[in-house]
Design an enzyme around this catalytic site. Structure first.
Site, PDB file in Angstrom:
ATOM      1  N   SER A 120       0.788  -1.141  -0.007  1.00  0.00           N
ATOM      2  CA  SER A 120       0.062   0.021   0.046  1.00  0.00           C
ATOM      3  C   SER A 120       0.784   1.452   0.002  1.00  0.00           C
ATOM      4  CB  SER A 120      -0.782  -0.147   1.092  1.00  0.00           C
ATOM      5  OG  SER A 120      -1.914  -0.888   1.158  1.00  0.00           O
ATOM      6  N   GLY A 121       0.202   2.420  -0.063  1.00  0.00           N
ATOM      7  CA  GLY A 121       1.166   3.673  -0.146  1.00  0.00           C
ATOM      8  C   GLY A 121       1.230   4.032  -1.639  1.00  0.00           C
ATOM      9  N   HIS A 122       0.525   3.468  -2.665  1.00  0.00           N
ATOM     10  CA  HIS A 122       0.595   3.736  -4.170  1.00  0.00           C
ATOM     11  C   HIS A 122      -0.901   4.260  -4.541  1.00  0.00           C
ATOM     12  CE1 HIS A 122       4.675   2.496  -3.980  1.00  0.00           C
ATOM     13  NE2 HIS A 122       4.231   1.215  -3.527  1.00  0.00           N
TER      14      HIS A 122
ATOM     15  N   HIS B 188       9.489   3.865  -3.866  1.00  0.00           N
ATOM     16  CA  HIS B 188       9.651   3.704  -2.629  1.00  0.00           C
ATOM     17  C   HIS B 188      10.727   4.449  -1.833  1.00  0.00           C
ATOM     18  CE1 HIS B 188       8.029  -0.155  -4.263  1.00  0.00           C
ATOM     19  NE2 HIS B 188       7.139   0.120  -3.301  1.00  0.00           N
TER      20      HIS B 188
ATOM     21  N   ASP C  19       8.092  -8.539  -4.060  1.00  0.00           N
ATOM     22  CA  ASP C  19       6.861  -8.782  -4.655  1.00  0.00           C
ATOM     23  C   ASP C  19       6.909  -9.839  -5.346  1.00  0.00           C
ATOM     24  OD1 ASP C  19       7.009  -5.607  -4.223  1.00  0.00           O
ATOM     25  OD2 ASP C  19       4.872  -6.042  -4.560  1.00  0.00           O
TER      26      ASP C  19
ATOM     27  N   LYS D 236       4.566  -5.811  -9.954  1.00  0.00           N
ATOM     28  CA  LYS D 236       5.452  -4.862 -10.338  1.00  0.00           C
ATOM     29  C   LYS D 236       6.911  -5.656  -9.864  1.00  0.00           C
ATOM     30  CE  LYS D 236       2.940  -1.921  -7.838  1.00  0.00           C
ATOM     31  NZ  LYS D 236       1.591  -2.597  -8.354  1.00  0.00           N
TER      32      LYS D 236
END
Lengths: 331, 331
Positions: A55-57, A220, A110, A105
Site C-alpha cells: 500500500s502507499g501507491h 519507495h 513482490d 511490479k
C-alpha cells in the site's frame, strides 16, 4: 526535521481503515475481504486478473478493480508486498476455471510473494501465469541496479489493456504473451521534487536541497540517477523526453500511449503544465500520441514529483482496449 | 520560510499552459478558446450550463465539462474570477436558444463578474439565470463573515445534478429552481492541516503549528473558525460530523449524498481513513448515505486538508442524476 501531520489514527491500522473506507464507498459494486486485504469483483466469467503490491501507491491497485480492468487487488502493508496466503485467497475467490493472471511490479520481494503463491495455487489445481512489469528505465546504467527495471506507473496501462482483452475472452496463455509484449514496449521515467513523508515516521524518506530535483527515483524512495539544480517544468520535460527518445528509438510511423503521472502531492495544475511542455516536444519530434492520460494513478504516497510513461502501440487492439469503458473508480 | 518547488515555468503563464495541456489530452472531446480561457462542448441541444471561477481549484471546473455535466468552464487567473468578457464569450459559444444557467460559487468578486456578464448578455438577447452556490457553513457565527456562506466543494454535486437534469431537457427556469433547492440542502465544512503554497510566492498562505489544525478555512486561505491541537483522523471526523448534525438537523428517514473532498495534497489513503471514521459515525447515528464520493474534486491548490459535504436528497431524481454516466474527465 519538522514532523508532518497525517490524517490517520495510527500507522498500524491505516491500510485496514483505508480499505474499509474504500469499501464503504464502493460496496454496491465490489467485495472486500478484510482478513486478507482483498478488493475484488465477486463473479466474472473470464480469466481473472489479480494485481497487487504494497500500500502507499493509491489509487493503485484497488482503484482499478472493475469492468475491463482488474478482477482483484491484493493490498499489502505500507510499502510491503502482500503475503502469499492473501494472494492464494484472491486466486480462490476469483478463479472460475479459466485461470488467473497475476500482474506483478518488478521488485524482488513482490516477485517472491507472487511466485510462492503461484507455486502453491498450481498444486491445488489452479492455472496461473505471472506478468512481471518492469517499465522503469531510469536505473539503466546505475551500478547498483544495472539489471533491475522496477515496476512503476506504466503498470496501470497494462492493467487496462489486459483487463479489456480478458473481458473479450482472451485465454490465459495469450494474456501472458500480450502482457510480455506490452512490457517490452513500456517505458517510464520519473523525477522527484521532494521525498515522500511516510505515515509511520512522519518524516521525508529523502531530502533534497531547496533548488534541487532528483531524476529516476523509485516509488519507495529508491535512489535515482542524478540530482540537478531545478529551473522549470520545461527542463524536466526535456530531460525525460530526451532520455525516452534514446530508450524507445522512436520513429514517426509509430503511435504511442502517454501517461503523465503525479507521484502524490503534485497538483493537477503542475501535471498539466508539464503535459503542455511535453506536447510541444512531441510536436517538434513528430510523436503520434494516440492516447493521453494525466493524473495521479500510481503514487509514492505523498511524494512531490511526476513520471512520464510511453507505451508503443504496434497492435491496434491495445489502443482500443485503453479506450474501452470501465466502472472502476480510478481509471 | 523555505521556498517550495513548483512544476511550472513562470507563474504568469501557468493557467494558460495548464489549459493547453488539458486540451492536448482532451481535444477529441472538447473545445478550447485560449483567448478567453474557455473549455467547452461545441454543440449541445439543451440549456447550457456554465461554471467558472479562479484557477487553482483543479480539477474544478474544467474537469467537469462533459455529458450530463457542464457545457463550459470559464477559467480565471490564479484565485481570481474570470472577467465578464470571457463569461459573455462562453455564453455566445454555448447558447443554442434554450438559455444559459451560470453556476457561481458565492464570493463577492465572482458574483460581480458573473452578474455583469448576465446583464450584458441579456441585453444581447440571451436568456440567463444564475445559481449562486453557498454551501460552506463553517463561518456561520463568525463576526467577520456572519452572513457569508462561501461556495466550495459542494458545487461539484450541483454541477452533476443540474447537468444531468439539463440533459434530460429541463427548462432554464426549472433548472434555476432546482439549483436553489439543491443549495438549500447542501452543507460543507473543511479543515486544514497546512496552508496552500501558491505558485507566485512559493510560500504557504498561512502557517500552522506542527501539531495544529484549522477548522473552517476557505479555499483561498480565508480564515476558519477555530485552531486546535491535532490528534487523529477520528477527531476531525467527529468535529465535522457533529457540526454537520447540528446544521442539517437530520433524521433517519432522510437520505444523503456525501462528498469527502481532498483539498490538494491530501493523499487518497488519508481521504479513505477519514471516510472510514465518518462511516462509523453514520452507522451510530443512522445516517443513510445513498451516494458516496471520495477524492480531490475541488481543491485549494496544494493545501493539505479535507472537507465534508452533505447533500440532503428529498427528490429521488437528484440521486438518479448523480448516478448518470458522464464522459467528463474528472467526475
Amino acid at each position: 526535521m519538522k514532523k508532518v501531520k497525517q490524517i490517520q489514527n495510527s500507522a498500524r491500522t491505516s491500510v485496514d481503515a483505508m480499505l474499509a473506507g474504500y469499501y464503504f464507498q464502493n460496496s454496491k459494486r465490489i467485495s472486500y475481504d478484510p482478513t486478507h486485504k482483498l478488493i475484488y469483483r465477486p463473479s466474472t466469467s473470464n480469466v481473472a486478473l489479480i494485481s497487487g503490491g504494497g500500500s502507499g501507491h493509491e489509487p493503485a491497485d484497488f482503484g482499478y478493480v472493475g469492468s475491463n480492468l482488474l478482477t482483484a487487488s491484493v493490498n499489502g502493508d505500507f510499502f510491503s508486498p502482500p503475503k502469499p496466503g492473501a494472494i492464494i485467497e484472491a486466486i480462490k475467490k476469483t478463479d472460475n476455471g479459466k485461470g488467473v493472471l497475476l500482474i506483478v511490479k518488478n521488485f524482488p520481494s513482490d516477485m517472491e510473494s507472487f511466485t510462492k503463491a503461484k507455486f502453491i495455487a498450481e498444486k491445488a489445481g489452479h492455472k496461473i501465469e505471472i506478468v512481471c512489469v518492469s517499465d522503469d528505465h531510469s536505473v539503466e546504467n546505475s551500478s547498483t541496479y544495472s539489471k533491475r527495471h522496477r515496476g512503476v506507473a506504466g503498470t496501470v496501462l497494462i492493467h487496462k489493456i489486459l483487463g479489456a482483452l480478458a473481458e473479450k475472452g482472451m485465454s490465459l496463455s495469450d494474456l501472458k504473451k500480450a502482457g510480455e509484449q506490452l512490457n517490452a514496449n513500456l517505458f517510464t521515467l520519473g523525477v522527484a521534487l521532494e521525498g515522500a513523508v511516510l505515515p509511520e515516521t512522519q518524516r521525508p524518506m529523502f531530502e533534497l536541497d531547496h533548488d534541487e530535483v532528483y531524476f529516476g527515483v523509485g516509488i519507495h524512495g529508491e535512489d535515482g540517477y542524478r540530482k540537478v539544480p531545478y529551473h522549470s517544468s520545461e527542463q524536466l520535460a526535456i530531460e525525460l523526453f530526451n532520455k525516452m527518445k534514446h530508450l524507445t528509438d522512436w520513429n514517426s510511423t509509430e503511435t504511442y500511449a502517454v501517461l503523465v503521472n503525479g507521484l502524490g502531492s503534485t497538483t493537477l495544475m503542475e501535471q498539466y503544465i508539464f503535459t503542455h511542455d511535453l506536447s510541444r516536444l512531441f510536436k517538434i519530434e513528430n510523436v503520434n500520441a494516440a492516447f493521453v492520460k494525466v493524473g495521479s494513478y500510481l503514487t509514492s504516497y505523498n511524494m512531490h514529483g511526476i513520471s512520464l510513461t510511453l507505451l508503443r502501440l504496434p497492435d491496434p487492439s491495445w489502443l482500443k482496449a485503453l479506450e474501452e469503458e470501465t466502472d472502476a473508480s480510478h481509471w
